[in-house]
Write an enzyme that holds these catalytic residues in place. Structure first.
Site, PDB file in Angstrom:
ATOM      1  CD  GLU A 169      -2.816  -0.887   2.582  1.00  0.00           C
ATOM      2  OE1 GLU A 169      -2.608   0.050   3.381  1.00  0.00           O
ATOM      3  OE2 GLU A 169      -3.674  -1.746   2.765  1.00  0.00           O
ATOM      4  CD  GLU A 357      -3.201  -5.475   4.237  1.00  0.00           C
ATOM      5  OE1 GLU A 357      -3.988  -4.600   4.656  1.00  0.00           O
ATOM      6  OE2 GLU A 357      -1.974  -5.354   4.277  1.00  0.00           O
TER       7      GLU A 357
HETATM    8  O1  IFM Z   1      -3.123  -2.727   9.537  1.00  0.00           O
HETATM    9  C1  IFM Z   1      -3.198  -2.205   8.245  1.00  0.00           C
HETATM   10  C2  IFM Z   1      -2.123  -2.798   7.367  1.00  0.00           C
HETATM   11  O2  IFM Z   1      -0.859  -2.586   7.884  1.00  0.00           O
HETATM   12  C3  IFM Z   1      -2.184  -2.209   5.987  1.00  0.00           C
HETATM   13  N1  IFM Z   1      -3.511  -2.290   5.454  1.00  0.00           N
HETATM   14  C4  IFM Z   1      -4.599  -1.827   6.262  1.00  0.00           C
HETATM   15  C5  IFM Z   1      -4.543  -2.500   7.616  1.00  0.00           C
HETATM   16  C6  IFM Z   1      -5.711  -2.047   8.496  1.00  0.00           C
HETATM   17  O3  IFM Z   1      -5.645  -0.670   8.707  1.00  0.00           O
END
Ligand code: IFM
Length: 454
Positions: A169, A357
C-alpha cells in the site's frame, strides 16, 4: 450467503492470512536490528492513540513457529508476512545483519514444514531510521538503496519463496506518512510527498527486477489499497471531486508502473510530481507484474471543495444511518470490493489479481475463553461473496488473504482496534482463536462441493 463453498473459488485459489513485521514481530532492537522510522515515531510523544509501541507487539519474533502452526491448523494455504529492512540492513545499506536474515530464513522454513506457502512483502512501512536521516523516500538515492536491500533478501530466500510483493500500500505510507504526517515519519509536505511517491514508483520497478534477476520463476507482484471514492450526489462537481480523489488515492500509485504516466489532469496539485521526473523515467517505471494485490477496506466519502487544483476533500463524516461502521470508523460496503477488483481489472484483463488484504476491526470481547465476533464472520462472508461475483464476471482473482491472522499493532491507533481472527492478550501473549477463525477453519476444511451451512 448460506451456499458459499470453498470449492466454488477454484482448485488453485490461495487462501491466506496476512500480517506485517512492525505490527507483529516486537523484538525491536534484538539481535542487531537497527531502528526503523516506526521505532522513532512510537518512542516520541503523543503520536499513538494508546501511547503504545511495537516494541513487543505479538512477539512473533519469538513465536513464529507457534503462529505458523496456527495458520495450518485453521486450514489456510499461505501466510503473508513482511521483512523488516532494518532487521536485515541495520543502517539501510552496506552491513548485513546475519541474525536478522536468519530469522526470516527460519520463518520461511517453518512455513514450508507446516505446509504453508510463504508470501513475502519486501516493504510494509518500516524504513530504516538511518535512511530517513538521509532523506528517506524523498531522496532519489533510495532507488539504489532499495535495490541493494531487495537483492540481499532475494539471494537468501529466493530458493524457497516463490510469491513476492514489492510494497504494501504505497498510498497509505505516502499519503498518511508524508502528507498528513499522522504515520511515520510524520512529514507534512506536498513536495516531499510527491518526490517520495515518484521514488517509490521507481522502486517498484527496481525491486521487481532485482527479484527476477535472482529468482527467474518468482511470481512478482505488489499491493495497492483501493479506496473507491463516492459522493452523496452525482452533479458534475461531484464527478470532478471523485476523479480528483481517485487520482490522489489510487491512480498515482498504480498507473505509472503500467506505463500510463501520472494522472495530473485529474488534480492540478499533482503536477508538482513532474519536476521529479528525469529523462528515461517513463520507461524505468514500467513493470510487467505477474499479479497485482488488491486490498480493500472501505469506500471514501468525498465532497467537492473549492481548493484550487484539488477539487475535493475526503469527507470525514460517516453515513452512520446507512452503513455499519467498524471500530476504525469505516463503512462496511462489501460491494466496494467488487468495484475495487473491477477497477484494477479494467487496466489489463489478463492480469491476475489477488485480494492480499481484507478484514475489519470490531470491539471484540474475550469471555469464557471465547470471542463471539459474529460481525467479523458476517463481514468476511459478505466480502467473499463479492470475490465470487467478480470471478463469475470473468475477473481473474485467484487468492484471498485475511487481515489479519491475529490482533496486532494498528499503527497510529495502537492496540485499540482488533483485526485478528485470533485474539491476543497483549499482557500474556495468550492466543485465542475467535469464532471467525473457527468459521474459516470449518469453511476451509469443507470438501470442494460442501457448502457452508452456518
Ligand atoms: O493494519 C493495516 C495494514 O498494515 C495495511 N492495510 C490496512 C490494515 C488495516 O488498517
Amino acid at each position: 450467503m448460506g451456499d458459499l463453498a470453498r470449492g466454488d473459488f477454484g482448485d488453485d485459489f490461495t487462501w491466506g492470512v496476512a500480517h506485517a513485521a512492525y505490527q507483529v514481530e516486537g523484538a525491536w532492537d534484538a539481535d542487531g536490528k537497527g531502528p526503523s522510522i516506526w521505532d522513532t515515531f512510537t518512542h516520541g510523544k503523543g503520536r499513538i492513540r494508546d501511547h503504545s509501541t511495537g516494541d513487543v507487539a505479538c512477539d512473533f519474533y519469538h513465536r513464529s513457529a507457534e503462529d505458523t502452526a496456527l495458520v495450518r491448523e485453521l486450514g489456510f494455504d499461505a501466510q503473508r508476512f513482511s521483512i523488516s529492512w532494518p532487521r536485515v540492513l541495520p543502517e539501510g545499506t552496506g552491513r548485513v545483519n546475519a541474525k536478522g536474515l536468519d530469522f526470516y530464513d527460519r520463518v520461511v522454513d517453518e512455513c514450508l514444514e507446516a505446509g504453508v506457502e510463504p508470501w513475502v512483502t519486501l516493504y510494509h512501512w518500516d524504513l530504516p531510521e538511518a535512511l530517513h536521516q538521509r532523506g528517506g523516500w524523498a531522496n532519489r538515492d533510495v532507488v539504489g538503496w532499495f535495490g541493494e536491500y531487495v537483492d540481499v533478501v532475494a539471494e537468501r530466500l529466493g530458493d524457497r519463496v516463490q510469491d513476492w510483493m514489492v510494497f504494501n500500500e504505497p498510498c497509505s505510507f505516502l499519503l498518511v506518512g508524508y502528507l498528513a504526517g499522522v504515520h511515520a515519519p510524520g512529514v507534512r509536505s506536498l513536495r516531499k510527498f510527491l518526490a517520495a511517491t515518484h521514488h517509490v514508483n521507481l522502486c517498484q520497478s527496481v525491486g521487481a527486477s532485482a527479484l527476477r534477476a535472482r529468482i527467474p520463476d518468482a511470481n512478482v507482484g505488489t499491493t495497492h489499497i483501493i479506496t473507491p471514492p463516492r459522493t452523496k450526489q452525482d452533479r458534475p462537481k461531484d464527478r470532478k471531486a471523485r476523479a480528483a480523489i481517485d487520482a490522489f488515492a489510487n491512480r498515482i500509485f498504480i498507473e505509472p508502473n503500467l506505463g500510463l504516466g501520472y494522472p495530473t489532469e485529474a488534480a492540478g496539485l499533482l503536477r508538482g510530481i513532474e519536476k521529479h521526473l528525469k529523462p528515461g523515467d517513463d520507461d524505468a517505471l514500467k513493470v510487467d507484474w505477474d499479479f497485482l494485490g488488491v486490498q480493500y477496506y472501505q469506500r471514501q466519502l468525498v465532497k467537492p471543495a473549492p481548493i484550487p487544483g484539488l477539487h475535493a476533500i475526503p469527507w470525514m463524516s460517516k453515513d452512520h444511518r446507512r452503513y455499519e461502521i467498524t471500530a476504525m470508523g469505516w463503512e462496511v460496503q462489501p460491494d466496494g470490493l467488487y468495484e475495487a477488483l473491477a477497477k484494477v481489472h479494467a487496466y489489463d484483463p489478463d492480469l491476475r489479481l489477488v485480494v492480499t488484504e481484507n478484514g475489519a476491526a470490531f470491539p471484540d470481547r474475550l469471555e469464557g475463553g471465547r470471542v463471539h465476533d459474529e460481525r467479523r464472520t458476517a463481514f468476511y462472508r459478505a466480502h467473499l461473496a463479492e470475490v465470487r461475483r467478480a470471478q463469475a464476471d470473468g475477473i481473474p482473482v485467484d487468492g484471498y488473504f485475511c487481515w489479519s491472522l491475529m490482533d496486532n499493532f494498528e499503527w497510529a491507533e495502537g492496540y485499540v482496534p482488533r483485526f485478528g481472527l485470533t485474539h491476543i492478550d497483549f499482557a500474556t501473549q495468550q492466543r485465542t482463536v475467535k469464532d471467525s477463525g473457527r468459521w474459516f477453519q470449518r469453511f476451509l476444511a469443507a470438501t470442494a462441493t460442501a457448502t457452508d451451512a452456518d
